[in-house]
Design an enzyme around this catalytic site. Structure first.
Site, mmCIF file in Angstrom:
data_model
loop_
_atom_site.group_PDB
_atom_site.id
_atom_site.type_symbol
_atom_site.label_atom_id
_atom_site.label_comp_id
_atom_site.label_asym_id
_atom_site.label_seq_id
_atom_site.Cartn_x
_atom_site.Cartn_y
_atom_site.Cartn_z
ATOM 1 C CG ASP A 1 -19.255 5.408 20.834
ATOM 2 O OD1 ASP A 1 -18.439 4.504 20.561
ATOM 3 O OD2 ASP A 1 -19.167 6.129 21.840
ATOM 4 C CG ASP B 1 -18.934 9.398 24.332
ATOM 5 O OD1 ASP B 1 -18.085 9.686 25.200
ATOM 6 O OD2 ASP B 1 -18.754 8.483 23.515
ATOM 7 C CG ASP C 1 -17.093 1.967 25.677
ATOM 8 O OD1 ASP C 1 -17.268 1.280 26.690
ATOM 9 O OD2 ASP C 1 -16.517 1.552 24.657
#
Length: 474
Positions: free
Chosen positions: A16, A335, A18
């Protein structure tokens, strides 16, 4: 299942973007996100101007893993069995007696026994990541304001205005309009009104573009070398992000350098996770891109490159061709439990590495060291607390005591968030930097039923779990 996990055993390593590859300066980005929504609510929807004023103490309300009941304005923290451990109405915490009266000791009305229950619904919203958390504080303060204005209002319908704020600040065209504005700013264009165009693009994107160094951390050399090491070892590298193509490019050029595309075999933007993993290929085809614009829907994915949207099924078919294996082993770093970890494990059976910043500084760090030295004193104004630190109002992200019982070891239980980590993550780490200097064949202890509940945390389990070994090994 094997007790250990190693990157050397993986054929494909996905990321991922961000809050995973790209780490944000949380005290700064939180204020920016909050303000972008608060100004929209006040200016466009007529909410109380008090929403625009936030004190540093207000940020203590923010804690990952909270759920907002969209009808009654209550925020709750769940135990692993679905009972309510703590609750607030708006920002006002409920006393233990009121909590027991409101929720009893039974499962929350929207709870489902599967730890993978939906995080998004028309009736509730789970705050799952650092983009979400400023919205939790804002929504709680909206409830406070409406309750005060309307003499104890019991039901609420402000969520539609929050959704409008998301569309205003994060619409896909917003970044492109800002980019166009930047290209035209030095020209005299008859009839062109830059201020109107900027206002139409919200607050978030123009501010990130104006001063990325205020909000983003560049990847340290150790991470850049580690990514290259993975490439040199023959791993296929993926970048799968729900950010739009142009924003992805801005972030990657800032954190990794202009040659970042050399690191990744496949880049997928606007992935619309978790649907990327959960939806059928016919529902989510891949699209080609030209100048960051989607051009053509593809019936399948035939070669590496940069794409938009898509689905995990067609991606995996391509990975089979690229590796020459019928079942290439994929690991995905992310996250968000909702968007990354749960769907990648549940639908695609990938290995998953959770980036859990709550582990940063959990041990042996002084409060004044919570922010990098290069950031200190550089910007003025009221700061948010680092959102990965402990909330005094909500307590630990990992365990808590059962309300109404004496605060003894016997009353401590895992939170629902903690249960999800051990159920769906292979391992959890505070940042990619934490493992970047390890050899690729390093054997991590994984979360599994045959290991202790704390085994999958690297480099150390949360201190609060280590201090409660009786609970942690049940």
């Amino acid at each position: 299942m094997a007790q250990h996990f190693s990157l050397a055993a993986c054929d494909v390593v996905g990321f991922d973007l961000d809050h995973t590859l790209c780490r944000y300066n949380l005290p700064e980005s939180a204020v920016l996100i909050y303000n972008s929504f608060a100004q929209f609510l006040v200016k466009e929807k007529g909410y109380d101007k008090e929403l625009l004023t936030v004190t540093p103490e207000d940020w203590d309300f923010c804690c990952k893993g909270l759920a907002l009941d969209l009808e009654d304005g209550n925020f709750i923290k769940l135990a692993d069995n679905g009972t309510v451990l703590r609750a607030s109405h708006g920002t006002n915490m409920m006393a233990p007696e009121a909590l027991v009266e409101e929720y009893g000791r039974k499962e929350w009305k929207h709870f489902m026994s599967d730890a993978g229950m939906a995080c998004r619904s028309g009736k509730y919203y789970f705050y799952d990541n650092y983009f979400d958390l400023p919205g939790a504080l804002l929504c709680a303060r909206v409830v406070d304001s409406l309750t005060k204005q309307n003499n104890g209002q019991k039901t609420f319908d402000f969520w539609k205005d929050i959704v409008a704020g998301i569309q205003h600040n994060y619409k896909m065209s917003a970044f492109k309009e800002i980019t166009a504005l930047g290209r035209l700013s030095h020209l005299s264009v008859p009839g062109h009104r830059p201020s109107t165009l900027a206002e139409n693009c919200g607050i978030y994107f123009p501010e990130i573009k104006r001063d990325p160094g205020r909000y983003l951390h560049t990847c340290p050399d150790s991470v850049k070398k580690w990514l290259q090491q993975l490439k040199n070892a023959g791993k296929i590298l993926l970048l799968i992000t729900s950010s739009h193509s142009d924003y992805c490019r801005l972030l990657c050029e800032y954190i990794l350098g202009n040659d970042f595309t050399d690191l990744f075999d496949i880049v997928i933007t606007n992935a619309l996770k978790p649907g990327f993993f959960s939806h059928l290929p016919t529902q989510r085809p891949f699209w080609t891109l030209e100048n960051d614009e989607e051009q053509e829907a593809l019936p399948s994915l035939d070669k590496p490159g940069w794409y938009s949207q898509g689905n995990a099924v067609h991606l995996y078919e391509l990975l089979k061709k690229m590796t020459g294996k019928n079942e290439p082993k994929v690991v995905y770093f992310g996250d968000s439990m909702h968007s990354d970890i749960f769907p990648a494990r549940h639908y695609s059976n990938w290995e998953t590495v959770l980036i859990l910043e709550e582990l940063r500084g959990d041990r042996d760090r002084k409060p004044e060291e919570s922010e990098p030295l290069e950031k200190k004193g550089k910007y003025e104004g009221s700061k948010a607390k680092p959102l990965n630190t402990l909330s005094k109002k909500w307590g630990s992200f990992f365990i808590d005591s059962v309300s109404g019982l004496e605060n003894t070891e016997d009353s401590l239980v895992y939170t629902w968030s903690c249960k999800r980590i051990s159920t769906y993550s292979t391992i959890a780490i505070p940042s990619i930097e934490a493992i970047a200097e390890l050899p690729l064949d390093y054997k991590f202890s994984r979360f599994s039923s045959s290991n202790s509940k704390t085994a999958g945390y690297y480099p150390n389990p949360p201190l609060i779990l280590s201090n409660n070994e009786t609970l942690a090994t049940k």
